[in-house]
Write an enzyme that holds these catalytic residues in place. Structure first.
Site, PDB file in Angstrom:
ATOM      1  N   GLY A  11       0.832  -1.201   0.000  1.00  0.00           N
ATOM      2  CA  GLY A  11       0.000   0.000   0.000  1.00  0.00           C
ATOM      3  C   GLY A  11       0.859   1.240   0.000  1.00  0.00           C
ATOM      4  O   GLY A  11       1.522   1.535   1.004  1.00  0.00           O
ATOM      5  N   LEU A  12       0.883   1.942  -1.133  1.00  0.00           N
ATOM      6  CA  LEU A  12       1.787   3.076  -1.286  1.00  0.00           C
ATOM      7  C   LEU A  12       1.050   4.411  -1.363  1.00  0.00           C
ATOM      8  O   LEU A  12       1.406   5.301  -2.132  1.00  0.00           O
ATOM      9  CB  LEU A  12       2.673   2.885  -2.521  1.00  0.00           C
ATOM     10  CG  LEU A  12       3.599   1.664  -2.482  1.00  0.00           C
ATOM     11  CD1 LEU A  12       4.452   1.581  -3.731  1.00  0.00           C
ATOM     12  CD2 LEU A  12       4.477   1.698  -1.231  1.00  0.00           C
ATOM     13  N   MET A  15       0.740   7.373   3.744  1.00  0.00           N
ATOM     14  CA  MET A  15       1.246   6.766   4.978  1.00  0.00           C
ATOM     15  C   MET A  15       2.206   5.630   4.685  1.00  0.00           C
ATOM     16  O   MET A  15       3.276   5.520   5.308  1.00  0.00           O
ATOM     17  CB  MET A  15       0.081   6.271   5.836  1.00  0.00           C
ATOM     18  CG  MET A  15      -0.782   7.369   6.429  1.00  0.00           C
ATOM     19  SD  MET A  15       0.088   8.361   7.661  1.00  0.00           S
ATOM     20  CE  MET A  15       0.143   7.223   9.035  1.00  0.00           C
ATOM     21  N   SER A 130      -0.321   6.526  14.482  1.00  0.00           N
ATOM     22  CA  SER A 130      -0.832   7.893  14.566  1.00  0.00           C
ATOM     23  C   SER A 130       0.275   8.897  14.294  1.00  0.00           C
ATOM     24  O   SER A 130       1.438   8.659  14.619  1.00  0.00           O
ATOM     25  CB  SER A 130      -1.434   8.155  15.945  1.00  0.00           C
ATOM     26  OG  SER A 130      -1.949   9.469  16.013  1.00  0.00           O
ATOM     27  N   GLY A 132      -0.148  11.050  11.269  1.00  0.00           N
ATOM     28  CA  GLY A 132      -0.336  11.556   9.922  1.00  0.00           C
ATOM     29  C   GLY A 132       0.917  11.416   9.072  1.00  0.00           C
ATOM     30  O   GLY A 132       1.833  10.636   9.372  1.00  0.00           O
ATOM     31  N   LYS A 185      -5.767   2.562  19.759  1.00  0.00           N
ATOM     32  CA  LYS A 185      -5.776   3.595  18.716  1.00  0.00           C
ATOM     33  C   LYS A 185      -7.170   4.204  18.579  1.00  0.00           C
ATOM     34  O   LYS A 185      -7.313   5.415  18.364  1.00  0.00           O
ATOM     35  CB  LYS A 185      -5.331   2.985  17.379  1.00  0.00           C
ATOM     36  CG  LYS A 185      -5.406   3.943  16.183  1.00  0.00           C
ATOM     37  CD  LYS A 185      -4.576   5.203  16.389  1.00  0.00           C
ATOM     38  CE  LYS A 185      -4.278   5.947  15.092  1.00  0.00           C
ATOM     39  NZ  LYS A 185      -5.440   6.337  14.312  1.00  0.00           N
ATOM     40  N   HIS A 188      -7.549   6.590  21.362  1.00  0.00           N
ATOM     41  CA  HIS A 188      -6.738   7.761  20.990  1.00  0.00           C
ATOM     42  C   HIS A 188      -7.535   8.686  20.078  1.00  0.00           C
ATOM     43  O   HIS A 188      -7.602   9.901  20.292  1.00  0.00           O
ATOM     44  CB  HIS A 188      -5.455   7.299  20.287  1.00  0.00           C
ATOM     45  CG  HIS A 188      -4.739   8.375  19.520  1.00  0.00           C
ATOM     46  ND1 HIS A 188      -5.181   8.832  18.287  1.00  0.00           N
ATOM     47  CD2 HIS A 188      -3.620   9.078  19.789  1.00  0.00           C
ATOM     48  CE1 HIS A 188      -4.370   9.772  17.846  1.00  0.00           C
ATOM     49  NE2 HIS A 188      -3.421   9.945  18.738  1.00  0.00           N
ATOM     50  N   ASN A 189      -8.168   8.110  19.066  1.00  0.00           N
ATOM     51  CA  ASN A 189      -8.926   8.927  18.126  1.00  0.00           C
ATOM     52  C   ASN A 189     -10.155   9.554  18.777  1.00  0.00           C
ATOM     53  O   ASN A 189     -10.539  10.677  18.440  1.00  0.00           O
ATOM     54  CB  ASN A 189      -9.341   8.086  16.910  1.00  0.00           C
ATOM     55  CG  ASN A 189      -8.181   7.825  15.974  1.00  0.00           C
ATOM     56  OD1 ASN A 189      -7.019   7.893  16.368  1.00  0.00           O
ATOM     57  ND2 ASN A 189      -8.482   7.522  14.730  1.00  0.00           N
ATOM     58  N   GLU A 192      -8.934  12.407  20.614  1.00  0.00           N
ATOM     59  CA  GLU A 192      -8.626  13.420  19.583  1.00  0.00           C
ATOM     60  C   GLU A 192      -9.888  14.193  19.199  1.00  0.00           C
ATOM     61  O   GLU A 192      -9.873  15.425  19.098  1.00  0.00           O
ATOM     62  CB  GLU A 192      -8.036  12.717  18.367  1.00  0.00           C
ATOM     63  CG  GLU A 192      -7.712  13.592  17.179  1.00  0.00           C
ATOM     64  CD  GLU A 192      -7.252  12.757  15.995  1.00  0.00           C
ATOM     65  OE1 GLU A 192      -7.765  12.980  14.883  1.00  0.00           O
ATOM     66  OE2 GLU A 192      -6.385  11.882  16.178  1.00  0.00           O
ATOM     67  N   TYR A 193     -11.003  13.484  19.003  1.00  0.00           N
ATOM     68  CA  TYR A 193     -12.281  14.148  18.714  1.00  0.00           C
ATOM     69  C   TYR A 193     -12.614  15.129  19.840  1.00  0.00           C
ATOM     70  O   TYR A 193     -13.043  16.265  19.598  1.00  0.00           O
ATOM     71  CB  TYR A 193     -13.414  13.120  18.611  1.00  0.00           C
ATOM     72  CG  TYR A 193     -13.650  12.518  17.247  1.00  0.00           C
ATOM     73  CD1 TYR A 193     -12.636  11.867  16.555  1.00  0.00           C
ATOM     74  CD2 TYR A 193     -14.906  12.559  16.663  1.00  0.00           C
ATOM     75  CE1 TYR A 193     -12.877  11.285  15.323  1.00  0.00           C
ATOM     76  CE2 TYR A 193     -15.161  11.986  15.420  1.00  0.00           C
ATOM     77  CZ  TYR A 193     -14.129  11.349  14.757  1.00  0.00           C
ATOM     78  OH  TYR A 193     -14.371  10.771  13.533  1.00  0.00           O
ATOM     79  N   ARG A 288     -20.041  17.155  15.469  1.00  0.00           N
ATOM     80  CA  ARG A 288     -19.723  17.028  14.035  1.00  0.00           C
ATOM     81  C   ARG A 288     -20.994  16.710  13.242  1.00  0.00           C
ATOM     82  O   ARG A 288     -21.184  17.222  12.136  1.00  0.00           O
ATOM     83  CB  ARG A 288     -18.666  15.952  13.810  1.00  0.00           C
ATOM     84  CG  ARG A 288     -17.318  16.288  14.418  1.00  0.00           C
ATOM     85  CD  ARG A 288     -16.223  15.400  13.857  1.00  0.00           C
ATOM     86  NE  ARG A 288     -14.973  15.568  14.588  1.00  0.00           N
ATOM     87  CZ  ARG A 288     -13.790  15.112  14.182  1.00  0.00           C
ATOM     88  NH1 ARG A 288     -13.712  14.443  13.029  1.00  0.00           N
ATOM     89  NH2 ARG A 288     -12.703  15.297  14.898  1.00  0.00           N
ATOM     90  N   ARG A 446     -38.905   3.058  36.888  1.00  0.00           N
ATOM     91  CA  ARG A 446     -38.786   1.819  36.128  1.00  0.00           C
ATOM     92  C   ARG A 446     -39.588   0.697  36.805  1.00  0.00           C
ATOM     93  O   ARG A 446     -40.211  -0.129  36.144  1.00  0.00           O
ATOM     94  CB  ARG A 446     -37.315   1.401  35.975  1.00  0.00           C
ATOM     95  CG  ARG A 446     -36.478   2.370  35.170  1.00  0.00           C
ATOM     96  CD  ARG A 446     -35.036   1.877  35.011  1.00  0.00           C
ATOM     97  NE  ARG A 446     -34.971   0.777  34.068  1.00  0.00           N
ATOM     98  CZ  ARG A 446     -34.564  -0.448  34.359  1.00  0.00           C
ATOM     99  NH1 ARG A 446     -34.185  -0.736  35.590  1.00  0.00           N
ATOM    100  NH2 ARG A 446     -34.538  -1.390  33.440  1.00  0.00           N
TER     101      ARG A 446
END
Length: 482
Positions: A11-12, A15, A130, A132, A185, A188-189, A192-193, A288, A446
């Protein structure tokens, strides 16, 4: 082609290319492969020219070029594409060979792939990556998990290419079994949000509450980046606010409609499944979603009234308070993220090292900040720490900043400036520090309409049901804890 290469990358895209160049810089011989061979040649004749990087035209050629145990890293789009490449590789590999998924995969997919490849005698590693483009090229944060037998073979490569802390420690270590690497990860994201939304709320308060211009806001973020808020996201926010195209600030030309790739949503879904109150990150995801209905918001802005606008006061009276509010809410963001990891470790039987995770995030990644040193110190001091808020440092910092936090939120509410993440963080804090919440009334409701039963404060933990209307039955429904 001799079987002498250390690792292959499939995968090029940006990243993949930058990770290969990083590996090459650190002395590793890398095989590059892309489904479209023309892209491989373009890479070899361009960025990889005059390096020891080699290309392969076929997967068979790629496998033949690798020293044993073969190490193959996939940097392809998460989802079916990863499974498709793995399926092609399986019959070409030998027992003990290693497949690494470095994409943004869902941790449940990594759990499944680890189990499936173990049955075939192959080792699987799902690694969060992570940082970028820049991080991949010069030092990312790497979060590998899966089959631990693979780690001794990957460790020299991963820890060489990873970002380093100021003390020279690599921002990479083994996370845990199965999908643990991609889970960390994902969290982590999610954080990040949360961080990004909190910064946006501070920006909105400055711009629409204090009337600050871009130059003043840029200076404020730059100053914040010299203190407790020192972080990559604060740093780039200062850069963004000061960036011009001619006489125009570029940020002012950008549509207020935010996109997302799904990892924040995954974090929220998993928190719901595990019963963890991930309120701040949840609000960041919903913010968002709200931004995405731009046309509807424009219509609503001409119909729905807010509070009468009053002067908030001079920016100098508010900037320090706003910085403290941002810092306090940031503590809650990480607190909730660590609560989720702790619950997941118990649910999936992972041995997560929380201080080590903070170190992995200390450099190279999007949420890197000086703040993470304090998290590492907290868990180094008390590895079984139940909650970051119970650590002396974070407790004291919340006590010091909560006055400003409450003041800023109150002012934002009075002026109709939305602060969903910052206020959700405060509500969580107030709920967490409450010895008694109104959930007793909720549980009574309830039981009233659904016979869901309740426990008594002075009881032995057994469940009870009341016939609230005098004509019900004694049959009760099942219940569960969130």
């Amino acid at each position: 082609m001799s079987a002498s290469a250390d690792i292959a990358v499939i995968g090029l895209a940006v990243m993949g290319q930058n990770l290969i160049l990083n590996m090459n810089d650190n002395g590793f011989k890398v095989v590059a492969f892309n489904r479209t061979h023309a892209k491989t040649q373009e890479f070899l004749n361009g960025p990889a020219k005059d390096t020891q990087i080699i290309g392969a035209q076929t997967l068979e050629e790629l496998v033949a070029s690798l020293a044993s145990p073969r190490k193959i890293m996939l940097m392809v789009k998460a989802g079916p594409a990863v499974d498709a490449v793995i399926e092609e590789l399986v019959d070409l590999l030998d027992k003990g060979d290693i497949i690494i998924d470095g994409g943004n995969s869902n941790f449940e997919d990594s759990e499944r792939r680890a189990a499936e490849l173990a049955d075939k005698g192959l080792l699987f590693v799902g690694s969060g990556v992570s940082g970028g483009e820049e991080g991949a090229r010069h030092g990312p944060s790497l979060m590998p998990g899966g089959h631990k037998e693979a780690w001794p073979h990957l460790k020299p490569i991963f820890q060489s290419i990873a970002a380093k802390t100021d003390a020279g420690e690599p921002c990479c270590d083994w996370v845990g079994d199965g999908g643990a690497g991609h889970f960390v990860k994902m969290v982590h994201n999610g954080i990040e949000y949360g961080d990004m939304q909190l910064i946006c709320e501070a920006y909105d308060f400055m711009q629409n509450g204090l009337g600050m211009d871009n130059e003043a806001m840029q200076a404020t973020f730059a100053e914040w980046n010299k203190g407790a808020l020192d972080s990559y996201l604060i740093e780039i926010t200062a850069d963004i606010l000061g960036f011009k195209d001619g006489d125009t600030y570029v940020v002012d030309t950008i549509m207020d409609r935010a996109g997302q790739k799904g990892t924040g949503k995954w974090t929220g879904i998993n928190a719901l499944e595990l019963g963890i109150p991930l309120t701040l990150i949840g609000e960041a995801v919903f913010a968002r979603a709200l931004s995405a209905i731009k046309e509807e918001r424009v219509t609503a802005s001409g119909v729905l009234q807010g509070p009468a606008v009053q002067s908030t006061g001079a920016p100098s009276e508010w900037v320090d308070a706003l910085g403290e509010a941002l810092f306090a809410a940031k503590i809650i963001s990480y607190t909730q993220g660590y609560m989720l990891m702790r619950a997941a470790a118990e649910e999936y039987q992972w041995d997560l090292q929380y201080g080590s995770i903070a170190q992995m995030w200390r450099g190279g990644c999007i949420i890197r900040s000086a703040f993470l040193d304090d998290i590492k110190a907290a868990y180094d001091k008390s590895p079984e720490l139940a909650n970051l808020l119970l650590d002396d440092y974070f407790r004291d910092r919340i006590h010091e900043t909560q006055g400003s936090w409450r003041r800023v939120i109150g002012e934002a509410v009075s002026r109709g400036i939305p602060v969903p993440a910052m206020s959700a963080a405060l509500s969580f804090y107030d709920g967490y520090r409450s010895a008694r919440l109104p959930a007793n009334l909720l549980q009574a409701q309830r039981d009233y309409f659904g016979a869901h039963t309740y426990q008594k404060v002075d009881g032995d933990g057994s469940w009870h049901h009341t016939d609230w209307i005098g004509s019900g039955s004694s049959v009760s429904s099942s219940t569960y804890d969130a």
